[in-house]
Design a protein around this motif. Structure first.
Motif, PDB file in Angstrom:
ATOM      1  N   ALA A  28       7.079  -2.187 -11.939  1.00  0.00           N
ATOM      2  CA  ALA A  28       7.034  -0.838 -12.558  1.00  0.00           C
ATOM      3  C   ALA A  28       7.220   0.316 -12.028  1.00  0.00           C
ATOM      4  CB  ALA A  28       5.319  -1.382 -12.741  1.00  0.00           C
ATOM      5  N   LYS A 286      17.705   0.742  10.786  1.00  0.00           N
ATOM      6  CA  LYS A 286      18.336  -0.002  10.346  1.00  0.00           C
ATOM      7  C   LYS A 286      19.918   0.915   9.846  1.00  0.00           C
ATOM      8  CE  LYS A 286      20.767  -2.595   6.919  1.00  0.00           C
ATOM      9  NZ  LYS A 286      21.068  -3.810   7.152  1.00  0.00           N
TER      10      LYS A 286
ATOM     11  N   ASP B 127       4.388  -3.629  -6.903  1.00  0.00           N
ATOM     12  CA  ASP B 127       5.636  -4.312  -6.963  1.00  0.00           C
ATOM     13  C   ASP B 127       6.861  -2.994  -7.257  1.00  0.00           C
ATOM     14  OD1 ASP B 127       8.374  -4.683  -7.212  1.00  0.00           O
ATOM     15  OD2 ASP B 127       7.825  -6.761  -8.050  1.00  0.00           O
ATOM     16  N   ILE B 128       7.130  -2.004  -6.659  1.00  0.00           N
ATOM     17  CA  ILE B 128       6.905  -0.852  -7.252  1.00  0.00           C
ATOM     18  C   ILE B 128       8.490  -0.332  -7.129  1.00  0.00           C
ATOM     19  CG2 ILE B 128       6.560   2.057  -7.317  1.00  0.00           C
ATOM     20  CD1 ILE B 128       4.198   0.392  -7.923  1.00  0.00           C
ATOM     21  N   ASP B 145      14.568   2.366  -4.693  1.00  0.00           N
ATOM     22  CA  ASP B 145      13.708   1.825  -3.918  1.00  0.00           C
ATOM     23  C   ASP B 145      12.885   0.398  -4.310  1.00  0.00           C
ATOM     24  OD1 ASP B 145      14.821   3.870  -1.764  1.00  0.00           O
ATOM     25  OD2 ASP B 145      13.403   4.888  -1.350  1.00  0.00           O
ATOM     26  N   ARG B 146      12.595  -0.402  -3.688  1.00  0.00           N
ATOM     27  CA  ARG B 146      11.549  -1.340  -3.651  1.00  0.00           C
ATOM     28  C   ARG B 146      10.511  -1.661  -2.907  1.00  0.00           C
ATOM     29  NH1 ARG B 146      12.765  -7.131  -7.476  1.00  0.00           N
ATOM     30  NH2 ARG B 146      10.838  -6.992  -8.503  1.00  0.00           N
ATOM     31  N   ILE B 147       9.115  -1.204  -3.282  1.00  0.00           N
ATOM     32  CA  ILE B 147       8.577  -1.875  -2.257  1.00  0.00           C
ATOM     33  C   ILE B 147       7.269  -2.698  -2.761  1.00  0.00           C
ATOM     34  CG2 ILE B 147       6.517  -0.556  -1.176  1.00  0.00           C
ATOM     35  CD1 ILE B 147       8.210   2.291  -1.613  1.00  0.00           C
ATOM     36  N   LEU B 183       4.747  -8.274   3.073  1.00  0.00           N
ATOM     37  CA  LEU B 183       5.685  -6.464   2.470  1.00  0.00           C
ATOM     38  C   LEU B 183       6.881  -6.681   2.936  1.00  0.00           C
ATOM     39  CD1 LEU B 183       2.358  -4.447   4.878  1.00  0.00           C
ATOM     40  CD2 LEU B 183       2.986  -5.556   2.374  1.00  0.00           C
ATOM     41  N   GLU B 184       7.406  -5.914   1.923  1.00  0.00           N
ATOM     42  CA  GLU B 184       9.277  -5.493   1.674  1.00  0.00           C
ATOM     43  C   GLU B 184       9.686  -4.401   1.366  1.00  0.00           C
ATOM     44  OE1 GLU B 184      11.024  -9.336   0.517  1.00  0.00           O
ATOM     45  OE2 GLU B 184      12.576  -7.918  -0.758  1.00  0.00           O
ATOM     46  N   VAL B 185      10.507  -3.940   1.607  1.00  0.00           N
ATOM     47  CA  VAL B 185      10.829  -2.763   1.193  1.00  0.00           C
ATOM     48  C   VAL B 185      12.523  -2.529   1.470  1.00  0.00           C
ATOM     49  CG1 VAL B 185      11.300  -0.315   1.760  1.00  0.00           C
ATOM     50  CG2 VAL B 185       8.984  -0.861   2.479  1.00  0.00           C
ATOM     51  N   ARG B 186      12.928  -2.435   0.108  1.00  0.00           N
ATOM     52  CA  ARG B 186      14.158  -2.431  -0.419  1.00  0.00           C
ATOM     53  C   ARG B 186      15.147  -1.017  -0.025  1.00  0.00           C
ATOM     54  NH1 ARG B 186      15.432  -7.762  -4.018  1.00  0.00           N
ATOM     55  NH2 ARG B 186      13.871  -8.318  -3.014  1.00  0.00           N
ATOM     56  N   ARG B 187      15.960  -0.537  -0.362  1.00  0.00           N
ATOM     57  CA  ARG B 187      16.913   0.462  -0.472  1.00  0.00           C
ATOM     58  C   ARG B 187      18.110   0.241  -0.964  1.00  0.00           C
ATOM     59  NH1 ARG B 187      16.571   6.790   1.164  1.00  0.00           N
ATOM     60  NH2 ARG B 187      14.597   6.653  -0.616  1.00  0.00           N
ATOM     61  N   PHE B 197      18.876  -1.677   2.790  1.00  0.00           N
ATOM     62  CA  PHE B 197      18.404  -1.559   3.336  1.00  0.00           C
ATOM     63  C   PHE B 197      17.422  -2.397   3.316  1.00  0.00           C
ATOM     64  CE2 PHE B 197      13.836  -0.075   4.489  1.00  0.00           C
ATOM     65  CZ  PHE B 197      14.089   0.072   6.013  1.00  0.00           C
ATOM     66  N   GLN B 199      13.512  -4.409   4.748  1.00  0.00           N
ATOM     67  CA  GLN B 199      12.119  -4.133   6.047  1.00  0.00           C
ATOM     68  C   GLN B 199      11.879  -5.159   5.849  1.00  0.00           C
ATOM     69  OE1 GLN B 199      11.106  -0.797   8.600  1.00  0.00           O
ATOM     70  NE2 GLN B 199       9.045  -2.186   8.982  1.00  0.00           N
ATOM     71  N   ASP B 200      11.307  -5.959   5.980  1.00  0.00           N
ATOM     72  CA  ASP B 200      10.035  -7.398   5.281  1.00  0.00           C
ATOM     73  C   ASP B 200       8.853  -6.849   6.253  1.00  0.00           C
ATOM     74  OD1 ASP B 200      11.461  -7.977   3.518  1.00  0.00           O
ATOM     75  OD2 ASP B 200      12.450  -9.888   4.981  1.00  0.00           O
ATOM     76  N   GLY B 201       7.348  -7.658   5.970  1.00  0.00           N
ATOM     77  CA  GLY B 201       6.650  -7.596   7.521  1.00  0.00           C
ATOM     78  C   GLY B 201       5.552  -8.564   6.627  1.00  0.00           C
TER      79      GLY B 201
END
Lengths: 409, 380
Positions: A28, A286, B127-128, B145-147, B183-187, B197, B199-201
């Motif tokens: 979303a 990073k 999932d944003i 970004d995807r969080i 958890l996962e953050v992407r850019r 970018f 980062q997983d957690g």
């Protein structure tokens, strides 16, 4: 339908209904910042003025006689720093006996020479310059690595001119050949059946042309068309020889100031840089982009319109000038290098993101990189950069990185 | 044969329970410890939560398991279709499935019963995606970004109920809170010269709690119930390193159930939770925590247990305040529900279905949800 069948139908129907919704559509758009998670990505873009803490230039990694090509330059206007260069090719000695027939091992003495043929591999040339010619000169047969531009000057006179070979304007990379009379090498026999030639480029305007070299198996060839005594008369036989030595020479370029880093040129120069990157970046951030910024102290030297790549390579051990380089695959070179063109004055920026990522993967790796030209030693293109000794033009690192995301801020 | 059908069906549902499905339950799930779960059976959901204190298949009142007449296993699956609008951002067609409650229980003796359940305490799945343009090195660069967070906090409960008399039952329960989120953050950058970018957690949660409750048949046709639950701190670890603690709320629940006629039940339950205990723990993330009130009421007509009809009709309404918001405006939730159920296999299997329309508003959000839940109960 029996009660048992109905029970099964109801049960399985319920199960199907329960599982039917498992196809997800959950991604979303976020309405940030109010309805985005606190785990946001922070980007830091910084220039590390002290990111390079030591640098040196070392010269002589590849000499002209070791290069993958021989660059002939004709720039009488001296706009590039290189006015003229000359190629020197010494062929392997020919034998005094030859097989009398291609299908026979019986040999006969060479009793005469009808002519010679020279084949030259052209691997690169100036684009857009028409009317190129190669002038072939006879050189002393025993010429060797001590030859210099100045010492060869007397041998590129009209009296030694063997042939002027026109280069088709349409030719970009191919071989060209010409026939020389038997008188081309009058001391051929007394020289032990050896011959050497010099090649110089003629052009109506500044230009360059690169010949192949024995180092890459793409060298000149001298063919002899001889008469052999077969015992029953003379037969015509030919044989060919590759060079056992080839090089190219030019007048030395003007020396730069002592606080200048040199990369490229002939003999090839390399610059060694020692990096000092804060552990806060290397240990946990990073790195999304890292650029080595090099300031030219003068226009890039080299043949007019010629260019070369400035490649950054990591060393596997830090032992100074002889530090072994970590191999870069050929298809990766474009991503670790930047193209510089003779005459350019713009600041040079080279992406080194992969290198810094390598340092992150193994903190024990020496944080030393080497700048070298590609092709190395086969082009006069030479970049001269400010060093750490000069605060105004010193190399710097421009790094864009993401600090660790705090998932639970 | 019929018992086999019920057991097979329950097993199939149960097999689906451990499945980690990515399902954001609400736009509010990004705040605080997540979106609070509701450990209710399909029947209680259909009644707006009004019967939660009296329903042995719901995990609210530790005295409620006394209502089990046979060994019982129950699981519920919920599928929702969701849309929202907030600050000019609209999302539609969001679809997800959850398995918010599984429970087993039964009688230990004539006066003692038990229940063991696993329910969703808080949902932390989202999932944003967000897009922006930044000036990098003097150039405008588009970034996306995807969080993602996938998981939640489960409430594992063991409850023991005792019938002190024919009219009064009491119960006690212990709760283990446990769970994890991936958890996962992407850019990613539009300009490929910037590396993407990621980062997983993996975060883990742990905590404990306890509850007491009662059921009192005050008058014929009138039951009163109550429960108090106290939870401790929720410890949060990220990749094995403790990164925080959340004060969990105390929960006080009270309700009444009226059955003026055998075929009619009216239920009302109210609940208060001290979520503001966690205010200091969430303020750094820009979240405000509120104490919350909620009240649910429902009406049930018929049903096999009443002996009046095989198919019951259930209607419910619920008003609830939500505990976490990005500012001082308290969001709220309205829940209209309709449900029914069917008994089969000589009442050893129950299938309950509920359709809910949920309206969430507040802090500039307009969120609308259709939710269909199916509960499967087996009483072998």
């Amino acid at each position: 339908m029996t009660r048992a069948s109905r029970a099964w139908a109801v049960s399985l129907g319920a199960t199907a209904l329960a599982l039917a919704g498992c196809r997800e559509a959950t991604t979303a758009p976020g309405a940030c910042p109010d309805f985005c998670p606190p785990a946001s990505v922070q980007l830091v873009d910084t220039v590390l003025g002290q990111g390079i803490v030591g640098d040196s230039t070392f010269i002589g990694f590849v000499n002209g006689s070791e290069a993958a090509g021989m660059q002939l330059v004709n720039d009488t206007g001296a706009t590039s720093g290189v006015t003229q260069s000359r190629s020197v090719i010494r062929f392997i000695a020919f034998p005094d006996r030859l097989p009398v027939a291609a299908t026979d091992t019986v040999t006969g003495a060479v009793v005469g020479i009808d002519s010679f043929a020279v084949t030259l591999p052209v691997v690169l040339r100036s684009q857009g310059v028409a009317g190129l010619e190669l002038a072939l000169h006879r050189l002393p047969a025993d010429i060797d690595t001590t030859a210099s531009f100045a010492s060869l000057e007397p041998f590129f006179a009209d009296s030694t001119l063997l042939m002027v070979l026109p280069i088709p304007d349409s030719l970009t990379a191919d071989t060209i050949s010409t026939v020389l009379p038997d008188s081309a090498f009058p001391t051929f026999d007394s020289d032990g059946r050896r011959a050497s030639i010099g090649v110089v480029l003629r052009s109506p305007e500044p230009a360059f042309l690169t010949l192949g070299a024995i180092e890459v198996g793409n060298a000149a060839i001298l063919t002899r068309f001889a008469r052999v005594d077969s015992g029953a008369g003379e037969v015509e036989v030919s044989d060919a020889r590759q060079p056992d030595f080839d090089t190219f020479v030019a007048a030395p370029l003007p020396l730069p100031a002592a606080d200048v880093l040199r990369v490229g040129g002939v003999p090839a120069a390399r610059a060694v840089l020692r990096l000092d990157i804060p552990s806060s970046i290397l240990d946990s951030a990073k790195i999304v982009r890292a650029t080595l910024v090099l300031v030219l102290t003068e226009a890039v030297l080299g043949a007019p319109t010629d260019s070369a790549r400035i490649l950054v390579q990591r060393v596997s051990a830090d032992v100074g000038a002889k530090s072994p380089l970590v191999t870069v695959r050929a298809d990766s070179i474009p991503f670790r290098s930047t193209l510089v063109t003779a005459g350019a004055t713009d600041t040079v920026r080279i992406d080194i993101t992969d290198l810094l990522t390598d340092f992150q993967l193994d903190p024990e790796r020496p944080r030393v990189v080497v700048l070298r030209a590609v092709p190395e030693g086969a082009s006069f293109v030479e970049a001269r950069f400010g060093s750490t000794a000069n605060a105004a033009t010193r190399p710097v690192l421009h790094i864009t990185f993401v600090p660790p995301v705090d998932f639970f801020r | 044969m019929m018992r086999s059908a019920s057991i097979v069906s329950l097993l199939l549902v149960a097999l689906a329970v451990p499945t980690q499905l990515r399902s954001q339950v609400s736009v509010y799930a990004v705040h605080g410890i997540g979106f609070p779960g509701r450990p209710l059976s399909a029947r209680s959901l259909a009644l707006g939560g009004g019967s939660a204190l009296f329903d042995p298949a719901s995990a609210i009142n530790p005295a409620a398991p006394i209502g089990f007449r046979r060994p019982t296993a129950m699981a519920i699956s919920g599928t929702e279709l969701r849309s929202y609008e907030v600050a000019g951002v609209a999302a539609d067609g969001l679809r997800s499935t959850r398995f918010p409650l599984a429970l087993v229980g039964g009688r230990l003796s004539r006066r003692m019963a038990f229940a063991i359940s696993m329910a969703t305490y808080a949902e932390r799945t989202f999932d944003i995606t967000a897009s922006d343009t930044m000036i990098l090195r003097g150039t405008a660069v588009g970034v996306e970004d995807r969080i993602m967070s996938d998981g939640g906090i489960a409430d594992i409960r063991g409850a023991l109920a005792w019938a002190a008399s024919d009219r009064l039952s009491v119960g006690v329960s212990v709760h283990l809170l446990s769970g994890s989120t991936k958890l996962e953050v992407r850019r990613t950058f539009e300009d490929s010269s910037f590396r993407s970018f990621r980062q997983d957690g993996r975060s883990s949660f742990s905590g404990v709690g306890a509850a007491v409750g009662f059921l009192w048949n005050a008058l014929p046709g009138m039951d009163i119930g109550g429960a108090v639950r106290i939870d401790g701190d929720l410890e949060v670890t990220l990749d094995s390193v403790q990164v925080g603690e959340f004060d969990l709320p105390a929960t006080i629940t009270g309700g009444i159930q009226l059955a003026p006629f055998p075929a009619l039940r009216l239920t009302v339950t109210g609940q208060w939770r001290s979520w503001s205990d966690a205010a200091a723990d969430v303020v750094a993330a820009g979240t405000t925590a509120f104490n919350t009130w909620e009240i649910g009421t429902g009406l049930e007509l018929g049903g096999a247990a009443t002996g009046t009809s095989r198919i019951p009709l259930r209607l419910g309404f619920r008003y609830a305040q939500l505990p976490f918001a990005p500012d001082a405006r308290r969001p709220r939730e309205l829940d209209f529900s309709f449900g029914t159920g069917v008994a089969f296999a000589n009442s050893r299997g129950l299938l309950d279905v509920v359709v809910q329309r949920v309206l969430r508003d507040g802090t500039g959000v307009r969120e609308r949800v259709w939710q269909i839940s199916v509960g499967m109960t087996v009483r072998p």
